[in-house]
Design a protein around this motif. Sequence first.
Motif, PDB file in Angstrom:
ATOM      1  N   ASP A   1     -84.007-115.145  31.182  1.00 51.00           N
ATOM      2  CA  ASP A   1     -85.241-115.167  30.397  1.00 51.00           C
ATOM      3  C   ASP A   1     -85.464-116.564  29.832  1.00 51.00           C
ATOM      4  OD1 ASP A   1     -87.475-114.627  28.974  1.00 51.00           O
ATOM      5  OD2 ASP A   1     -86.586-113.111  27.662  1.00 51.00           O
ATOM      6  N   GLU A   2     -86.346-117.299  30.454  1.00 54.70           N
ATOM      7  CA  GLU A   2     -86.655-118.675  30.023  1.00 54.70           C
ATOM      8  C   GLU A   2     -85.393-119.429  29.639  1.00 54.70           C
ATOM      9  OE1 GLU A   2     -90.096-119.294  27.829  1.00 54.70           O
ATOM     10  OE2 GLU A   2     -91.045-117.402  28.389  1.00 54.70           O
TER      11      GLU A   2
ATOM     12  N   GLN B   1     -82.773-115.639  26.237  1.00 51.17           N
ATOM     13  CA  GLN B   1     -83.491-116.850  25.861  1.00 51.17           C
ATOM     14  C   GLN B   1     -82.764-117.603  24.744  1.00 51.17           C
ATOM     15  OE1 GLN B   1     -87.619-116.139  25.189  1.00 51.17           O
ATOM     16  NE2 GLN B   1     -88.105-118.303  25.065  1.00 51.17           N
TER      17      GLN B   1
ATOM     18  N   THR C   1     -91.065-110.868  29.711  1.00 53.47           N
ATOM     19  CA  THR C   1     -89.809-110.440  29.089  1.00 53.47           C
ATOM     20  C   THR C   1     -89.674-108.926  29.145  1.00 53.47           C
ATOM     21  OG1 THR C   1     -89.801-112.351  27.631  1.00 53.47           O
ATOM     22  CG2 THR C   1     -88.482-110.485  26.956  1.00 53.47           C
TER      23      THR C   1
END
Lengths: 363, 274, 367
Positions: free
Chosen positions: A161-162, A85, A46
């Motif tokens: 991000d994820e 995320q 991240t």
Amino acid sequence: MSGSPLITLRGVNKHYGDYHALRDIELEIRQGEFFSLLGPSGCGKTTLLRTIAGFEDLSSGTLMIDGKDMARVPANERPTNMVFQSYAIFPHLSVAQNVAFGLRRDSRPKAEKARAVAEALEMVGLAGYGGRAAHALSGGQRQRVALARALILQPKVLLLDEPLSALDKKMREQMQVELIRLQRNVGITFILVTHDQEEALVMSDRIAVMFEGSIGQMADPETLYRRPNSRRVADFIGKMNFLSAEVTAAGATVDLDVQGLGRGSIARDQAPNGAPAGPAVVGIRPETLTIVFDGEHTDRRTIDGVVDEVVYYGDMTYYDVRVPGVDEPLHLSMRNVIGRPVLDVGTPTRISWDERALVLLDA
Amino acid sequence: MKPPSMKFPALRIYAIIYLLFLFAPIILLPIFAFNEGKIIAFPLTGFSTRWFETLWERPSLHSAVQSSLIIAVLTSIFATIFGIFAARGGAMANFPFKGGIIGFIMLPLVLPEIILAVALLVLVTKVLGLAPNLYTIVLAHTLMCTPYATSVLNGAFANLDASLEEAAMDLGESRWGAFRLVTLPLVMPGIISAMLISFIISLDEFIVAFFLSGNVTTLPVYIYGLRRQSDQLPIIMALGTILVALSIILLVAAEILRRRGLRRAGLEDAGGFL
Amino acid sequence: MAAGGFISDDGRRALRSLLPPFVYAVFLMAIPLATVVVVSFQIRGAAASGEWLDGALPPPVAIALRVMVLLYAVTLPFAFVLVARGGNAGRISRFLLLAAPLWVAALWLSWSYLATLGFGFGNYASVFTDPINIRGAVRGGSWLPGLLPRSLFVSVAVTAATVILAYPIAYFISFRVAPENKSLWIFLITIPFWTSYLIRIFLWKVILGYSGVVNTALTGLGIIDEPLTFILYNVNAVIITLAHAYAPFAILPIYVALEKIDRSLKEAARDLGENRLHTFLRVTLPLSVPGIVAAVLIVFIPTIGDYVTPELVGGSGGLLIANRIQALFLQVNDPGLGSALSLVTMAAVGIVAGLFMLSLRRWLKRA
Ligand SMILES: Nc1ncnc2c1ncn2[C@@H]1O[C@H](COP(=O)(O)OP(=O)(O)OP(=O)(O)O)[C@@H](O)[C@H]1O
Ligand SMILES: [Mg+2]
């Protein structure tokens, strides 16, 4: 998939006080590439992504996007967009207002903007959802809104991000396919952060595996899987058996003496880190080991062992087989095809293996 | 499972008696305010609005109301602005001594009011060499209301996803633009609620206002001035009724807004003010 | 995370955001309080006599001497710091410190200089010697304690009454009220707090008075023949009124502490065969101690500063320290003595609160 480097990181370091979060990152990401950052929790994925997006300053090193140094460029002026995320959907705005958020400074007429919003929503499969209140959406729908909101600005790079970690397994697999399709269609460079190795292998053109702030290996999925350059990478991506070995001679091919398997020779490219004479470790993937059932015949080399553990998995069966002269039982997996019995613990068995499946690693 | 009231009825009875104790003054207030008689006692002598009518005929009361309103409005604006700063900073990343700084901002909550009054009076008269006036009261009230405004706004800011502002910046807004377009609308109910709370506190505050009033009379100071005249008591009751009604209306509004703010951010209710 | 002194970018942004209210609080609390400290040494009537040195020396010399003396006095602590640090400045300072007698003389001179301006310990002396403040006196044949001990006693009584009365309510709301109704109850108990403070005091006067609501109701019902007199114009009335005013401050912290208690703990205790009272004493009560502490402090400290309640419902015997401070400032016009008394009061409050915390910690460790 090739092209000029779009993003270049040179000697990038990031410190949080005493904590060294990014260590000497060297990275080149090409135009139109689907690039993944893979690694265990807390390894700095991240942080690296936020560095590229402009939310974190570099402690040292340079970051170039499209040939321009980004040192003094704030997040809102970078040609990147991010899917967070948590998705970060603005709860007080409607879906359409969310998607149109980035167009505020755009001078196009209203009608044109509205058409762009409709197109973006259509692209992510949310046509007709524009009037909905954003806080009443499901997880998957939020994720799509976040995507549309970023893509409508046609960024050079999309940072994710994820994005799929909050979705259930079925939804996740469906979105993986959709993301790949989307990326092919729009041709934007994607940088995906994930800690799910399967997701990375399925989706990416190239993957960087990170450990503790530095990049362990960067390669395409197949190389990464078949020729990991360290035990750590090999362990993180899939499963692997490690056997101690001795390099006896290295020329056009490399001669080895492997614990439990015996002498053999492998090609030079099976040793990603070179092959200095002396002690080494050999890795072999479970699915390249095969049990030779009664009545079957093989031309490959074989070793004898005893079944130590059996896990039945439906389409597959996973065995641990104890082999004389090897400390740890060997893991191997067999597809359950007709005519193959599931062996019991304690059954003496014969395993065939192939020199081409070995990879030579540092001891 | 048995219903809760069956388990321990004594506690429920106690709770109701306690509520009666809490609300006794408020319940009695309008009863006496609308009572005909001059003496505040039972039995009541008949319904009348004459005490309210006399309120209209008092210019000194009107100027007191005016001063109090000016003070309360200014205080609510300043205290809420400080509250926004404090709550926003409090919700962001940690740094050394952060707790101490926040504690200091919240300190007026537990400082005895007389100490505060004394200290401010000394500052204004001895150091600044000024005569106390309306604006010194605003200064003091802002200090006293900031902790309340902060705690009302804390809820609003703590519940805010930090990535929302980042997302807005990522989509091209400046830091200020992100604050204005995303954060501000989301905490707006909290802001209004904080302003109402500060307004009520400032309007009712007496101890510090009395020290710092100089030649200005605020509403509580005016009421205090009537304390020795027993024939003025019904007028105080009438005035009190209006004040209490106003407070309750503002309070209910503040509470509704606070809840709406929470709902808008899609969050659970974590309790009231304070 | 990181070692000392590290502030991340986000931390710096948080600091920047906290700064305006912090600076404001410093300006309006710390600076005035420091001024109060200075003023508390200023003795009324002992205004600058101008006698010091001025009579004997020509004015320019006297002024120069004054400046020198003050400079010495002010730089003394810095000299000590520099010596401790060492280095070049330290060496110079060490040399200056060798002249220690000179410093003593300087201190004495500067103090006596301040004394000519009307500064001294006189206010503190009268705080501690004047019977009305602390010592108390025999008046009319009976012992009349000083105002400060009386006020501390009243504050302790108010705190005890408020917290003890509030605890069952907090418990009730936390454990007996359905979750969806909790915030309504909390709202209900806060409403009285938000309604005019003065008006509430006036109403208690009406309720508790000789011909007030309580007495007329009780005589009307034939329960008593004579109106009760012990409920107004004495300490009891002060306690009732303040217990009412500070109720939400006591209920809310306890409620918050009770809410944090894991519900399964109580069930576990019940499972282990504890009866309801034991469960309460062994599980619930100890776990709610932080809330009780917060409630005690938040009630005890501010109540000492109230001078309106004692004046309006306390009667002549109900006056407290805050009334005296108020009178010193606004009627007697002796801010020096008033400041000294305020500071001593604050110190006393701090000491009592500190002793409470200390003994509580002792007690908790033993239990
Ligand atoms: N603002 C910050 N201040 C101090 N340390 C930080 C900060 N942000 C991240 N870190 C630290 O840097 C390291 C890397 O964090 P990062 O969020 O990049 O990990 P990650 O790889 O994304 O992990 P995950 O998979 O859990 O999201 C962590 O150890 C984290 O504690
Ligand atoms: Mg992460």
